[in-house]
Motif scaffolding. Structure first.
Motif, mmCIF file in Angstrom:
data_model
loop_
_atom_site.group_PDB
_atom_site.id
_atom_site.type_symbol
_atom_site.label_atom_id
_atom_site.label_comp_id
_atom_site.label_asym_id
_atom_site.label_seq_id
_atom_site.Cartn_x
_atom_site.Cartn_y
_atom_site.Cartn_z
ATOM 1 N N TRP A 271 0.786 -41.929 -59.452
ATOM 2 C CA TRP A 271 0.950 -41.125 -58.247
ATOM 3 C C TRP A 271 0.126 -41.704 -57.111
ATOM 4 O O TRP A 271 -0.935 -42.294 -57.326
ATOM 5 C CB TRP A 271 0.473 -39.683 -58.463
ATOM 6 C CG TRP A 271 1.401 -38.751 -59.156
ATOM 7 C CD1 TRP A 271 1.186 -38.134 -60.346
ATOM 8 C CD2 TRP A 271 2.669 -38.258 -58.688
ATOM 9 N NE1 TRP A 271 2.239 -37.298 -60.652
ATOM 10 C CE2 TRP A 271 3.161 -37.359 -59.659
ATOM 11 C CE3 TRP A 271 3.448 -38.506 -57.540
ATOM 12 C CZ2 TRP A 271 4.376 -36.698 -59.517
ATOM 13 C CZ3 TRP A 271 4.659 -37.847 -57.411
ATOM 14 C CH2 TRP A 271 5.115 -36.959 -58.391
ATOM 15 N N LEU A 272 0.598 -41.478 -55.891
ATOM 16 C CA LEU A 272 -0.175 -41.735 -54.683
ATOM 17 C C LEU A 272 -0.328 -40.403 -53.965
ATOM 18 O O LEU A 272 0.661 -39.736 -53.660
ATOM 19 C CB LEU A 272 0.535 -42.748 -53.773
ATOM 20 C CG LEU A 272 -0.226 -43.127 -52.488
ATOM 21 C CD1 LEU A 272 -1.428 -44.017 -52.830
ATOM 22 C CD2 LEU A 272 0.706 -43.851 -51.499
ATOM 23 N N TRP A 273 -1.585 -40.013 -53.682
ATOM 24 C CA TRP A 273 -1.872 -38.754 -52.998
ATOM 25 C C TRP A 273 -2.137 -39.047 -51.532
ATOM 26 O O TRP A 273 -2.915 -39.942 -51.200
ATOM 27 C CB TRP A 273 -3.060 -38.061 -53.662
ATOM 28 C CG TRP A 273 -2.778 -37.858 -55.121
ATOM 29 C CD1 TRP A 273 -3.095 -38.695 -56.146
ATOM 30 C CD2 TRP A 273 -2.032 -36.786 -55.691
ATOM 31 N NE1 TRP A 273 -2.600 -38.208 -57.327
ATOM 32 C CE2 TRP A 273 -1.948 -37.037 -57.091
ATOM 33 C CE3 TRP A 273 -1.434 -35.640 -55.185
ATOM 34 C CZ2 TRP A 273 -1.287 -36.177 -57.958
ATOM 35 C CZ3 TRP A 273 -0.778 -34.781 -56.049
ATOM 36 C CH2 TRP A 273 -0.705 -35.050 -57.419
ATOM 37 N N VAL A 274 -1.500 -38.296 -50.662
ATOM 38 C CA VAL A 274 -1.463 -38.627 -49.242
ATOM 39 C C VAL A 274 -1.877 -37.430 -48.385
ATOM 40 O O VAL A 274 -1.436 -36.300 -48.625
ATOM 41 C CB VAL A 274 -0.040 -39.071 -48.836
ATOM 42 C CG1 VAL A 274 0.071 -39.253 -47.330
ATOM 43 C CG2 VAL A 274 0.357 -40.355 -49.563
ATOM 44 N N ASN A 275 -2.724 -37.693 -47.388
ATOM 45 C CA ASN A 275 -3.031 -36.690 -46.369
ATOM 46 C C ASN A 275 -2.142 -36.980 -45.162
ATOM 47 O O ASN A 275 -2.369 -37.957 -44.439
ATOM 48 C CB ASN A 275 -4.508 -36.738 -45.974
ATOM 49 C CG ASN A 275 -4.891 -35.639 -45.006
ATOM 50 O OD1 ASN A 275 -4.213 -35.418 -44.013
ATOM 51 N ND2 ASN A 275 -5.988 -34.940 -45.293
ATOM 52 N N PRO A 276 -1.117 -36.171 -44.906
ATOM 53 C CA PRO A 276 -0.178 -36.468 -43.826
ATOM 54 C C PRO A 276 -0.796 -36.387 -42.434
ATOM 55 O O PRO A 276 -0.329 -37.051 -41.505
ATOM 56 C CB PRO A 276 0.913 -35.409 -44.002
ATOM 57 C CG PRO A 276 0.256 -34.293 -44.748
ATOM 58 C CD PRO A 276 -0.758 -34.943 -45.641
ATOM 59 N N THR A 277 -1.863 -35.607 -42.290
ATOM 60 C CA THR A 277 -2.526 -35.496 -40.992
ATOM 61 C C THR A 277 -3.170 -36.823 -40.594
ATOM 62 O O THR A 277 -3.100 -37.241 -39.430
ATOM 63 C CB THR A 277 -3.600 -34.389 -41.026
ATOM 64 O OG1 THR A 277 -2.975 -33.138 -41.376
ATOM 65 C CG2 THR A 277 -4.276 -34.243 -39.671
#
Length: 418
Positions: free
Chosen positions: A143-149
Motif C-alpha cells: 500500500w501507499l498512504w497519501v495525504n491529499p492536502t
C-alpha cells in the motif's frame, strides 16, 4: 512494528474441569502494541475474561518480532512455553517439526475452519496436515498512504507507477515538503524495497527471487534496477528518519508533515484511531506499479503443548475458538486496518480501503499475483529473511551505494543462510 508480550495469569487449579465456566490460564506472546493493535488486544482480553479466563499484560517494545522470538526460544527450551505465540509461515512449520505445537483439529472441525478459511491461508496454519495455528487476518503490504492536502499544496498527482512517483516526489520536495515518511529501521527499509521489487520484477520473478530463491533472478539486471529505484527513494526521506517507528512515520502523513508512506495496511489503524476518513483525509492506493498485485501477510497465533491443568487446555481451546469468531474478526480488523480472514464475513462495516483490499486479494489469488511478503517473514525462513533484510538495509544506509554490486551481495547472503 512494535512488540508486546502478554502474559495471562494462572488458573485456579483445584476447579474441576467439568465446571461450565472453568477458569484457566492463557499466555500469549505477540507484538501488537500500536494504538490500533492495542485496542484489539484489549477486546480479546475482555472476551477471554467473559469466558472466565484470567489475563495479564506485559508489553515489550521493539521491532518486527525479533525480541519476541528470543523470549519464545528461551521459554520453550526451558520447558515453559506460552499458550500461544505470534508466528508466521515457515516459523510455524519449524516449531511444528521441533514437536512444540499442539493439534487444534478438534476446534477446527467444530468451528468448520476448512470451509470458512481460504485454502492458501488454511495450509499455512497446518503442520503435517493438522491445524496448529489460528489465522487472524490478511494484510496487504503493498500500500501507499497519501495525504491529499500535501499533494494539492505541491500541485502533485497521486502516482500509479514508479516513474509517476518520482515526478510527484520531486514536486513535493521542491515545495519544501517531505515527500516520503519513513522510519530508518531495517524491516521498514525491507518493506519499501519489497514494493519496489514487486513493481520492477513482476509477480512471477518476485516469487522466484524471494520464495524460490532463484539465483538467476537474484543476479539479474532486473534486480540491479530494483536497487537503483530503491536508492532513488532516499532523496525524498527527511534526515531525522533514523530509528523512527513505523507508526510515527504514519503520524507524519496524518498530520501533513509528509505526503506519502509505503506501509502495510496496519497503518490504516493509526488513521482510524484519530478519526480520519479514507477518501477524504487520506488515500490508500496500491504501491506504484503494483495495482493488480497483492503482497500478503497473515497475523497468526501458533498454539503450544502445555504441561498445565485441564482447565488450561480448556482456556487454550477457548482462545483458539475466539480468535476466529466473526465478532472478534470484525473488531480486530476494523482496528488494525487489515481484512478478515473468514470468507463468510459481512463486510458492510468496513471502509473503502478494506473493500478494495478484499477485492484485490480475491482477484490476485485467481491471477497468480498473490505473493507472500518477505519483509514480514512470510515468504521464506527466518534466517533467509534476516539475510535479505541485512543486505537491503545496509545498502540503503550507505552514502553512495552501487546498485550493480548489490545483487551479488544479496545472492551471497541468501546462500549463506540456506
Amino acid at each position: 512494528m512494535k512488540l508486546a508480550y502478554l502474559i495471562l495469569a494462572a488458573a485456579v487449579s483445584w476447579l474441576p474441569a467439568t465446571l461450565a465456566h472453568a477458569s484457566g490460564q492463557v499466555e500469549v506472546l505477540h507484538w501488537w502494541t500500536s494504538s490500533g493493535e492495542a485496542k484489539s488486544v484489549k477486546v480479546l482480553k475482555q472476551m477471554m475474561e467473559q469466558q472466565h479466563h484470567s489475563w495479564k499484560d506485559f508489553a515489550v517494545a521493539g521491532g518486527g518480532g525479533e525480541s519476541a522470538m528470543t523470549v519464545l526460544k528461551m521459554r520453550a527450551v526451558s520447558g515453559n512455553p506460552p499458550t500461544a505465540a505470534q508466528l508466521k509461515g515457515h516459523d510455524i512449520q519449524e516449531w511444528g517439526r521441533l514437536g512444540f505445537l499442539t493439534s487444534l483439529d478438534d476446534v477446527a472441525l467444530q468451528e468448520n475452519w476448512d470451509n470458512v478459511l481460504p485454502p492458501v491461508v488454511a495450509n499455512i496454519m497446518k503442520y503435517n496436515h493438522h491445524y496448529v495455528a489460528v489465522p487472524i487476518n490478511v494484510h496487504r503490504v503493498n500500500w501507499l498512504w497519501v495525504n491529499p492536502t500535501v499533494f494539492k499544496a505541491a500541485g502533485a498527482t497521486v502516482p500509479t507507477t514508479l516513474a509517476e512517483f518520482f515526478v510527484a516526489a520531486d514536486k513535493i520536495k521542491a515545495a519544501g515538503l517531505i515527500a516520503l515518511a519513513h522510519g530508518g529501521q531495517p524491516w521498514q527499509d525491507a518493506t519499501l524495497f519489497e514494493s519496489i521489487a514487486l513493481a520492477v520484477l513482476g509477480s512471477a520473478d518476485y516469487r522466484k527471487a524471494f520464495v524460490d530463491l532463484d539465483m538467476t533472478v537474484i543476479n539479474s539486471n532486473k534486480m540491479v534496477d530494483v536497487f537503483k529505484q530503491f536508492k532513488r527513494m532516499k532523496a525524498y526521506i527527511d534526515p531525522e528518519a533514523g530509528g523512527r517507528h513505523w507508526n510515527s512515520a504514519t503520524e507524519m502523513v496524518i498530520n501533513g508533515q509528509a505526503a506519502m508512506q509505503f506501509m502495510g495496511d496496519w497503518a490504516k489503524g493509526e488513521f482510524a484511531q484519530v478519526g480520519k476518513i479514507p477518501g477524504k483525509d487520506y488515500l490508500c492506493v496500491p504501491a506504484p506499479g503494483t495495482q493488480h498485485q497483492f503482497t500478503f501477510n497473515i497475523d497468526s497465533l501458533a498454539f503450544f503443548k502445555l504441561k498445565g491443568t485441564e482447565v488450561d487446555n480448556i482456556a487454550q481451546h477457548d482462545l483458539a475458538k475466539t480468535l476466529l469468531t466473526p465478532t472478534f474478526q470484525k473488531i480486530f480488523n476494523l482496528n488494525k486496518g487489515s481484512i478478515p480472514v473468514r470468507l463468510d464475513m459481512d463486510m458492510s462495516a468496513f471502509d473503502q480501503c478494506a473493500l478494495d483490499s478484499m477485492q484485490a486479494f480475491r482477484q490476485a489469488s485467481l491471477s497468480g499475483d498473490l505473493v507472500p511478503s518477505f519483509s514480514q517473514n512470510l515468504a521464506t525462513t527466518a534466517d533467509v529473511q534476516s539475510a535479505i533484510v541485512d543486505v537491503v538495509s545496509e545498502f540503503f544506509d550507505q552514502k553512495d551505494p552501487d546498485p550493480k554490486l548489490a545483487p551479488s551481495r544479496l545472492a551471497r547472503a541468501i546462500k549463506s543462510a540456506i
